[in-house]
Design a protein around this motif. Sequence first.
Motif, PDB file in Angstrom:
ATOM      1  N   GLY A  15       0.249   6.571 -13.285  1.00 16.27           N
ATOM      2  CA  GLY A  15      -0.276   5.239 -13.575  1.00 16.27           C
ATOM      3  C   GLY A  15       0.075   4.235 -12.490  1.00 16.27           C
ATOM      4  N   VAL A  16       1.314   4.271 -12.029  1.00 15.77           N
ATOM      5  CA  VAL A  16       1.741   3.347 -10.976  1.00 15.77           C
ATOM      6  C   VAL A  16       1.005   3.636  -9.670  1.00 15.77           C
ATOM      7  CG1 VAL A  16       3.717   2.688  -9.542  1.00 15.77           C
ATOM      8  CG2 VAL A  16       3.972   2.834 -12.019  1.00 15.77           C
ATOM      9  N   LEU A  17       0.834   4.899  -9.331  1.00  9.24           N
ATOM     10  CA  LEU A  17       0.102   5.235  -8.108  1.00  9.24           C
ATOM     11  C   LEU A  17      -1.347   4.765  -8.165  1.00  9.24           C
ATOM     12  CD1 LEU A  17       1.484   8.775  -7.220  1.00  9.24           C
ATOM     13  CD2 LEU A  17       1.933   6.609  -6.068  1.00  9.24           C
ATOM     14  N   ASN A  18      -1.950   4.825  -9.335  1.00 10.77           N
ATOM     15  CA  ASN A  18      -3.313   4.299  -9.480  1.00 10.77           C
ATOM     16  C   ASN A  18      -3.336   2.793  -9.282  1.00 10.77           C
ATOM     17  OD1 ASN A  18      -5.385   6.304 -10.028  1.00 10.77           O
ATOM     18  ND2 ASN A  18      -4.098   6.881 -11.749  1.00 10.77           N
ATOM     19  N   LEU A  19      -2.327   2.096  -9.779  1.00 13.98           N
ATOM     20  CA  LEU A  19      -2.271   0.647  -9.578  1.00 13.98           C
ATOM     21  C   LEU A  19      -2.013   0.297  -8.119  1.00 13.98           C
ATOM     22  CD1 LEU A  19      -0.362  -0.492 -12.786  1.00 13.98           C
ATOM     23  CD2 LEU A  19      -2.812  -0.635 -12.305  1.00 13.98           C
ATOM     24  N   VAL A  20      -1.196   1.088  -7.440  1.00 13.49           N
ATOM     25  CA  VAL A  20      -0.956   0.863  -6.012  1.00 13.49           C
ATOM     26  C   VAL A  20      -2.246   1.086  -5.225  1.00 13.49           C
ATOM     27  CG1 VAL A  20       0.272   1.755  -3.991  1.00 13.49           C
ATOM     28  CG2 VAL A  20       1.511   1.347  -6.116  1.00 13.49           C
ATOM     29  N   SER A  21      -3.015   2.111  -5.594  1.00 14.51           N
ATOM     30  CA  SER A  21      -4.303   2.348  -4.932  1.00 14.51           C
ATOM     31  C   SER A  21      -5.270   1.202  -5.189  1.00 14.51           C
ATOM     32  CB  SER A  21      -4.922   3.659  -5.423  1.00 14.51           C
ATOM     33  OG  SER A  21      -4.186   4.754  -4.978  1.00 14.51           O
ATOM     34  N   LEU A  22      -5.225   0.632  -6.386  1.00 16.29           N
ATOM     35  CA  LEU A  22      -6.058  -0.521  -6.699  1.00 16.29           C
ATOM     36  C   LEU A  22      -5.731  -1.686  -5.773  1.00 16.29           C
ATOM     37  CD1 LEU A  22      -7.865  -2.374  -8.563  1.00 16.29           C
ATOM     38  CD2 LEU A  22      -5.784  -2.776  -9.855  1.00 16.29           C
ATOM     39  N   ILE A  23      -4.458  -1.958  -5.606  1.00 21.86           N
ATOM     40  CA  ILE A  23      -4.030  -3.105  -4.807  1.00 21.86           C
ATOM     41  C   ILE A  23      -4.282  -2.884  -3.321  1.00 21.86           C
ATOM     42  CG2 ILE A  23      -2.007  -4.449  -4.114  1.00 21.86           C
ATOM     43  CD1 ILE A  23      -0.954  -3.909  -7.008  1.00 21.86           C
ATOM     44  N   SER A  24      -3.951  -1.683  -2.846  1.00 24.84           N
ATOM     45  CA  SER A  24      -4.031  -1.438  -1.400  1.00 24.84           C
ATOM     46  C   SER A  24      -5.419  -1.003  -0.924  1.00 24.84           C
ATOM     47  CB  SER A  24      -3.007  -0.386  -0.993  1.00 24.84           C
ATOM     48  OG  SER A  24      -3.360   0.880  -1.513  1.00 24.84           O
ATOM     49  N   GLY A  25      -6.205  -0.392  -1.805  1.00 28.22           N
ATOM     50  CA  GLY A  25      -7.510   0.123  -1.396  1.00 28.22           C
ATOM     51  C   GLY A  25      -7.417   1.418  -0.619  1.00 28.22           C
ATOM     52  N   TRP A  26      -6.256   2.046  -0.637  1.00 28.31           N
ATOM     53  CA  TRP A  26      -6.011   3.273   0.121  1.00 28.31           C
ATOM     54  C   TRP A  26      -5.466   4.350  -0.799  1.00 28.31           C
ATOM     55  CZ3 TRP A  26      -1.417   5.913   1.583  1.00 28.31           C
ATOM     56  CH2 TRP A  26      -1.586   6.864   2.593  1.00 28.31           C
ATOM     57  N   CYS A  27      -6.015   5.550  -0.694  1.00 32.77           N
ATOM     58  CA  CYS A  27      -5.569   6.683  -1.494  1.00 32.77           C
ATOM     59  C   CYS A  27      -5.036   7.768  -0.560  1.00 32.77           C
ATOM     60  CB  CYS A  27      -6.728   7.237  -2.314  1.00 32.77           C
ATOM     61  SG  CYS A  27      -6.308   8.722  -3.254  1.00 32.77           S
ATOM     62  N   PRO A  28      -3.775   8.178  -0.738  1.00 36.49           N
ATOM     63  CA  PRO A  28      -3.222   9.196   0.156  1.00 36.49           C
ATOM     64  C   PRO A  28      -3.907  10.555   0.015  1.00 36.49           C
ATOM     65  CG  PRO A  28      -1.656   8.662  -1.581  1.00 36.49           C
ATOM     66  CD  PRO A  28      -2.789   7.697  -1.695  1.00 36.49           C
TER      67      PRO A  28
END
Length: 69
Positions: free
Chosen positions: A44-57
């Motif tokens: 869940g946190v990684l999805n929120l980080v992707s939302l904020i940054s616009g970048w998916c590892p």
Amino acid sequence: MMKNLHPIDRIARGVIGIVIIGFLLLNNSYLQEPILEILLAIFGVLNLVSLISGWCPVYHLAGISTCKK
């Protein structure tokens, strides 16, 4: 880090992240496995980080970009 997520993809990740985090906060011990709760929280946190940054590892490693150029 160059953005590799389309705005719709970012919104979907945000919704998924919020739903998962909300479920974990309000589950009232529905899940009995603490490891599963931790893994879901990380997801869940990684999805929120992707939302904020616009970048998916994962997209970066796979060479995928849904972002319009």
